[in-house]
Design an enzyme around this catalytic site. Structure first.
Site, mmCIF file in Angstrom:
data_model
loop_
_atom_site.group_PDB
_atom_site.id
_atom_site.type_symbol
_atom_site.label_atom_id
_atom_site.label_comp_id
_atom_site.label_asym_id
_atom_site.label_seq_id
_atom_site.Cartn_x
_atom_site.Cartn_y
_atom_site.Cartn_z
ATOM 1 N N THR A 52 -9.102 50.923 0.978
ATOM 2 C CA THR A 52 -8.165 50.011 0.319
ATOM 3 C C THR A 52 -8.744 48.614 0.165
ATOM 4 O O THR A 52 -8.550 47.953 -0.863
ATOM 5 C CB THR A 52 -6.841 49.958 1.103
ATOM 6 O OG1 THR A 52 -6.266 51.274 1.133
ATOM 7 C CG2 THR A 52 -5.858 49.008 0.447
ATOM 8 N N ALA A 58 -7.968 41.156 -5.384
ATOM 9 C CA ALA A 58 -8.638 40.006 -4.760
ATOM 10 C C ALA A 58 -7.832 38.721 -4.864
ATOM 11 O O ALA A 58 -8.380 37.625 -4.895
ATOM 12 C CB ALA A 58 -10.029 39.809 -5.371
ATOM 13 N N HIS A 61 -2.073 35.617 -2.405
ATOM 14 C CA HIS A 61 -0.766 35.358 -3.000
ATOM 15 C C HIS A 61 -0.086 34.128 -2.387
ATOM 16 O O HIS A 61 -0.215 33.868 -1.185
ATOM 17 C CB HIS A 61 0.138 36.574 -2.823
ATOM 18 C CG HIS A 61 -0.330 37.780 -3.588
ATOM 19 N ND1 HIS A 61 -0.181 37.908 -4.943
ATOM 20 C CD2 HIS A 61 -0.960 38.914 -3.168
ATOM 21 C CE1 HIS A 61 -0.688 39.059 -5.342
ATOM 22 N NE2 HIS A 61 -1.177 39.690 -4.281
ATOM 23 N N LYS A 262 4.122 44.008 -8.704
ATOM 24 C CA LYS A 262 3.932 42.671 -9.277
ATOM 25 C C LYS A 262 3.510 42.755 -10.736
ATOM 26 O O LYS A 262 3.458 41.746 -11.424
ATOM 27 C CB LYS A 262 2.896 41.891 -8.471
ATOM 28 C CG LYS A 262 3.315 41.624 -7.027
ATOM 29 C CD LYS A 262 2.236 40.866 -6.284
ATOM 30 C CE LYS A 262 2.645 40.598 -4.833
ATOM 31 N NZ LYS A 262 2.670 41.839 -4.035
ATOM 32 N N CYS A 423 -31.963 43.552 -9.547
ATOM 33 C CA CYS A 423 -30.853 43.715 -10.488
ATOM 34 C C CYS A 423 -30.892 42.560 -11.481
ATOM 35 O O CYS A 423 -30.673 41.406 -11.106
ATOM 36 C CB CYS A 423 -29.515 43.738 -9.750
ATOM 37 S SG CYS A 423 -28.070 43.685 -10.823
ATOM 38 N N CYS A 460 -25.130 46.922 -17.163
ATOM 39 C CA CYS A 460 -25.808 48.234 -17.068
ATOM 40 C C CYS A 460 -25.257 49.083 -15.919
ATOM 41 O O CYS A 460 -25.617 50.249 -15.801
ATOM 42 C CB CYS A 460 -27.318 48.059 -16.921
ATOM 43 S SG CYS A 460 -27.889 47.705 -15.245
#
Length: 503
Positions: A52, A58, A61, A262, A423, A460
């Protein structure tokens, strides 16, 4: 961290065993590491925070959504202001851009008054209503039919992967023992108390147990004979991730909420990518994180209600996560219990800290839940003596893309591996990958590296970096490339060599 090897049934004993190394369990372990306690943190996955805690929006609140008087409301409003200090101590990304609940058309506008009143009852500060005209100025891409919005200045965004990893690392740095690929099976009970935790790797004695098992928290508490009526019903939420080179969203945009969710939002992130979602659908399978065509169509429809100009070509990834929604058929004076958190030491088992139904706003609430868990233990008679050398700081490791040109040159001069790009999309270097393999909690799979460095998350989606990461992991772990996996057992990338290597 404990090497992953078969253990005998010879039991070792701890003061506290924390079951589950998601954001809640990791925060609890970190909070307890302040004290002179022997602590074991276990998780059945190959990495911390991989369920989870690895698939959510992210968002930190503000607290205007939760029902006044509920534990959700109390933990949200208590936890929100704790994020500034916690993020600074753990050296993780956290920003407070505020968030908006956007009314589209005049019929949705009255709901904003209800939310602001609920927020005031919960103790949320920094809220105000903005006009449709002002909202169009603040977010030029917003639906032109916007009639107004609730703005909450305390709303924030974070990197949930980094937060969970950093909290667990800080716990380990302060003496917590972590065992991954260690699945809870049962409790050993005597005289109404938990005496040991039985796992697939043996039994471990304990004076206290903390149930932070997320989607499986109901099953864990039932093994202790606690709350037989309480069950977790997973709710799947599906998401799109957009290419930040194609579109920039500057705000956190919620729709007017429904009775169960929400709603489908459009939000910026600390990495700069816009995220769309989630929807909310109950599923039976607690491992079912597959995206569906109808679900993604629902998310897209909800997102384009807020930002009509979204285009499919902007999408670079989709994913789904599961929320651990509790649905027990009992009530507190203010809220149906099945839709609230469980944070308790049950009378029937006085050495179990029981944390269940920790769905949204669980991430926001995590530091407050950890603090509350410690307080409950102390109130129940646990002797908590602070360590004189406890260190709340988890040092950051270099992120090459965030450094100035001068800092990058100096880093490469010290370690040439930081000069080799692994990367391209996210500018992640070999040096960063190696550093994560040898971190306090070693990253030993591709997904573990991905969550820590953000490689493989660009356009990619890992097409360039995967062979290089497999090679680096095999070298640094001194393993065959055939053993390197995406996320642990049964997810290896390679099955056999196709040709002999010339010598």
């Amino acid at each position: 961290m404990e090497p992953r090897k078969a253990l005998s049934m010879t039991s070792r004993s701890y003061d506290v065993i924390v079951i589950g190394a998601g954001v809640i369990g990791s925060m609890v372990a970190r909070a307890l590491s302040r004290y002179k306690l022997s602590i074991l943190l276990i998780d059945k996955a190959s990495d911390v925070g991989s369920v989870t805690s690895a698939a959510n929006t992210a968002i930190v609140h503000a607290g205007y959504n939760a029902v006044p008087g509920s534990l959700k409301a109390k933990m949200n409003v208590t936890g929100n202001p704790m994020w500034d200090q916690m993020a600074a101590e753990l050296n993780v990304s956290f920003e407070r851009p505020g968030d908006y609940v956007v009314a589209i058309g005049p019929e949705e506008l009255p709901r904003l008054d209800q939310l602001i009143e609920r927020g005031k009852r919960n103790g949320v500060t920094g809220m105000r209503l903005v006009s449709g005209e002002e909202m169009r100025r603040r977010e030029p891409k917003i639906n032109p039919e916007v009639s107004g919005a609730l703005w909450a200045s305390t709303g924030g965004i974070c990197d949930p992967f980094a937060v969970t990893i950093a909290a667990a690392e800080n716990a380990v740095m302060n003496g917590v023992e972590l065992m991954l690929e260690t699945a809870f099976e049962d409790f050993v009970m005597a005289d109404g108390c938990i005496r040991a935790v039985r796992t697939n790797r043996g039994e471990f004695g304990c004076r206290w147990a903390v149930n932070a098992a997320g989607l499986y928290a109901d099953r864990v508490m039932h093994r202790a004979g606690v709350r037989p009526e309480f069950t977790i019903t997973p709710r799947r939420g599906e998401y799109f991730v957009l290419d930040r080179a194609e579109i920039t969203i500057n705000n956190v945009l919620f729709p007017v909420p429904s009775a169960v969710s929400k709603g489908i939002l459009v939000t910026t992130t600390t990495h700069g990518n816009a995220v769309l979602g989630p929807n909310a659908h109950e599923v039976e399978d607690r491992g079912n994180t597959a995206v569906t065509r109808p679900g993604l169509e629902e998310v897209w429809q909800g997102a384009t209600k807020l930002i009509p100009d979204l285009e499919p070509r902007q999408v670079i990834a989709t994913f789904a996560g599961l929320r651990a929604g509790g649905n027990a058929p009992c009530e507190t004076p203010s809220v149906h219990y099945g839709h609230d958190f469980v944070i308790e030491i049950p009378d029937a088992v006085p050495n179990l800290v029981n944390l269940g139904g920790i769905e949204s706003p669980g991430l926001t609430s995590a530091p407050a839940i950890a603090e509350r868990a410690v307080a409950l233990m102390e109130e129940a008679g646990a002797k908590l003596e602070e360590k004189p050398g406890w260190n709340p700081i988890r040092p950051a490791r270099p992120r090459f893309r965030n450094l100035s040109t001068e800092e990058q040159a100096a880093l490469v001069a010290r370690d040439p591996r930081y000069g080799r790009i692994v990367c391209r999309c996210e500018t992640v270097t070999e040096g960063e990958v190696v550093a994560e393999v040898h971190a306090p909690i070693p990253a030993t799979t591709y997904d573990a590296i991905k969550r820590r460095t953000w490689l493989g998350t660009g356009r990619c989606q890992g097409g360039f970096d995967k062979p290089r990461v497999v090679e680096i992991l095999a070298r640094e772990l001194d393993q065959s490339p055939l053993t390197i996996s995406k996320k642990g057992p049964a997810s290896q990338f390679l099955t056999r060599p196709t040709k002999e290597v010339a010598r």
